[in-house]
Design an enzyme around this catalytic site. Structure first.
Site, PDB file in Angstrom:
ATOM      1  N   LYS A 147     -12.645  -3.583   2.349  1.00  0.00           N
ATOM      2  CA  LYS A 147     -12.074  -4.721   1.356  1.00  0.00           C
ATOM      3  C   LYS A 147     -13.431  -5.718   1.014  1.00  0.00           C
ATOM      4  O   LYS A 147     -13.462  -6.188  -0.013  1.00  0.00           O
ATOM      5  CB  LYS A 147     -11.099  -5.572   1.661  1.00  0.00           C
ATOM      6  CG  LYS A 147      -9.717  -4.568   1.761  1.00  0.00           C
ATOM      7  CD  LYS A 147      -8.584  -5.481   1.772  1.00  0.00           C
ATOM      8  CE  LYS A 147      -7.135  -4.687   1.397  1.00  0.00           C
ATOM      9  NZ  LYS A 147      -5.732  -5.360   1.584  1.00  0.00           N
TER      10      LYS A 147
ATOM     11  N   LYS B 103      -5.893   9.430  -1.987  1.00  0.00           N
ATOM     12  CA  LYS B 103      -4.605   8.985  -2.036  1.00  0.00           C
ATOM     13  C   LYS B 103      -4.123   8.190  -3.414  1.00  0.00           C
ATOM     14  O   LYS B 103      -5.101   7.578  -4.072  1.00  0.00           O
ATOM     15  CB  LYS B 103      -4.447   7.982  -1.134  1.00  0.00           C
ATOM     16  CG  LYS B 103      -2.943   7.763  -0.363  1.00  0.00           C
ATOM     17  CD  LYS B 103      -2.953   6.857   0.780  1.00  0.00           C
ATOM     18  CE  LYS B 103      -1.878   5.813   0.464  1.00  0.00           C
ATOM     19  NZ  LYS B 103      -1.612   5.284   1.910  1.00  0.00           N
TER      20      LYS B 103
ATOM     21  N   LYS C 249      -2.111   1.904  -5.818  1.00  0.00           N
ATOM     22  CA  LYS C 249      -1.743   1.196  -7.022  1.00  0.00           C
ATOM     23  C   LYS C 249      -2.983   0.510  -7.201  1.00  0.00           C
ATOM     24  O   LYS C 249      -2.925  -0.274  -8.470  1.00  0.00           O
ATOM     25  CB  LYS C 249      -0.620   0.155  -6.520  1.00  0.00           C
ATOM     26  CG  LYS C 249      -0.857  -0.415  -5.446  1.00  0.00           C
ATOM     27  CD  LYS C 249       0.506  -1.280  -5.007  1.00  0.00           C
ATOM     28  CE  LYS C 249       0.398  -1.895  -3.869  1.00  0.00           C
ATOM     29  NZ  LYS C 249       1.497  -2.777  -3.398  1.00  0.00           N
TER      30      LYS C 249
END
Ligand code: TRP
Length: 334
Positions: free
Chosen positions: A115, A197, A200
């Site tokens: 991140k 994967k 969202k």
């Protein structure tokens, strides 16, 4: 334990729209747990502000997520569904645990590294101590089991380490949580890159099916799903796209991969994609209907929010008081 039931806690972040992956991989499996376990499912809104949020959008998606928990089948009278930010003990315990967590441990967290690489303009301290807040979430309810995806296992591991450290110093403070490995929740991959994967936060909207997608959108996205040139419906790792579609179809219809392969033996990818699209749309449709009904019933959702926050606070306060006392804080005069 609460009564004679083991405690389960999990949560999702309230940003972006939930995907079919979140539903089939997590939410759907949560629904069946409430008879056997005492379950707490929070909307992890405190976690969300580690990335910058637009206030109006943030407020809306948090409420939508809570509503979607219910629409997807979590009975809010049997499961404690609440906003993390409504139970201040999360943040209070997180502070205490911060003082029992080493920077060296946090430096190893792969999600922090990912991140901070992605949001290099906003590497804030909250992003760094995010795993400590997650540890507080879990330990606050003396959780026995935590259903999490693979990407969160490292955070569960640090939670156990922190809990063991505190217990070693002060005696028996926390239950040591274990990951909940239930009936394998289907791992749903991106429709555009089946080695990744479904997420969202994917920038390509065609890569994910959102729980709010209508039937036409669902079918269109499956028609465009990336497959291969084998033109043979088989379940193997080389055909990652078809593998993913078989998993999705299986999860929606309750069929095993073998059954799916047999059902579509000799059929083309076009037919198969269409069938997967239909099955997914049929799975989502009742959730969407329920979501729309619930969204209109403000008073009902408000009452769930209020009652469950009170219930969560009751258990959270019990643990927090115990921790404060063990650590040596002066007890509040009541
Ligand atoms: N970090 C989790 C995620 O992004 C969400 C989360 C926050 C969570 N607190 C939790 C999951 C506690 C399980 C238990 O998916």
């Amino acid at each position: 334990m609460i009564g004679d039931k083991k405690v389960i806690l999990s949560g999702m972040q309230s940003t972006g729209s939930l995907t079919l992956g979140n539903y089939l991989g997590a939410l759907k499996n949560w629904v069946s747990l409430c008879e056997e376990y005492e379950c707490f499912y929070m909307v992890a809104d405190l976690h969300s502000i580690t990335l910058r949020q637009d206030p109006a959008q943030f407020r809306k998606s948090a409420r939508n997520l809570l509503t979607l928990y219910i629409a997807a089948g979590l009975d809010p009278h049997k499961n404690c569904i609440y906003f993390q930010s409504h139970v201040p003990q999360h943040a209070q315990l997180a502070w205490v645990l911060n003082c029992f967590t080493y920077m060296g441990e946090l430096n190893r967290m792969t999600q922090f590294k990912d991140k901070s690489a992605k949001h290099s303009d906003n590497i804030n301290a909250g992003l760094y101590t995010y795993p400590v807040l997650m540890a507080a979430d879990i330990l606050l309810f003396q959780s026995d089991l935590v259903p999490v995806g693979k990407d969160q296992l490292q955070h569960l591991e640090i939670t156990r380490d922190i809990a063991q450290r505190v217990n070693a110093i002060y005696g028996d403070v926390f239950t040591i949580p274990e990951p909940y490995i239930g009936k394998a929740g289907a791992k749903i991959m991106s429709l555009q890159d089946p080695t990744k994967k479904m997420s969202k936060s994917d920038e390509n909207p065609n890569a994910s099916i959102y729980l709010t997608d209508d039937k036409d959108t669902v079918i269109r996205k499956f028609k465009r799903a990336v497959t291969d040139s084998e033109a043979n419906i088989a379940y193997n790792d080389e055909q990652a796209g078809i593998h993913n579609l078989i998993d999705i179809y299986g999860a929606c219809t309750g069929k095993t991969p073998d059954e799916v392969v047999r059902e579509f033996n000799g059929k083309g990818y076009g037919d198969f994609k269409m069938a997967v699209g239909e099955a997914v749309a049929d799975t989502l449709s009742p959730i969407q209907t329920r979501f729309d009904e619930l969204s209109k019933d403000k008073a009902y959702i408000d009452s769930i929010i209020k009652d469950n926050a009170e219930k969560a606070s009751y258990y959270a306060e019990k643990t927090l008081r115990k921790v404060m006392k063990k650590v040596g804080f002066t007890e509040k005069i009541r």
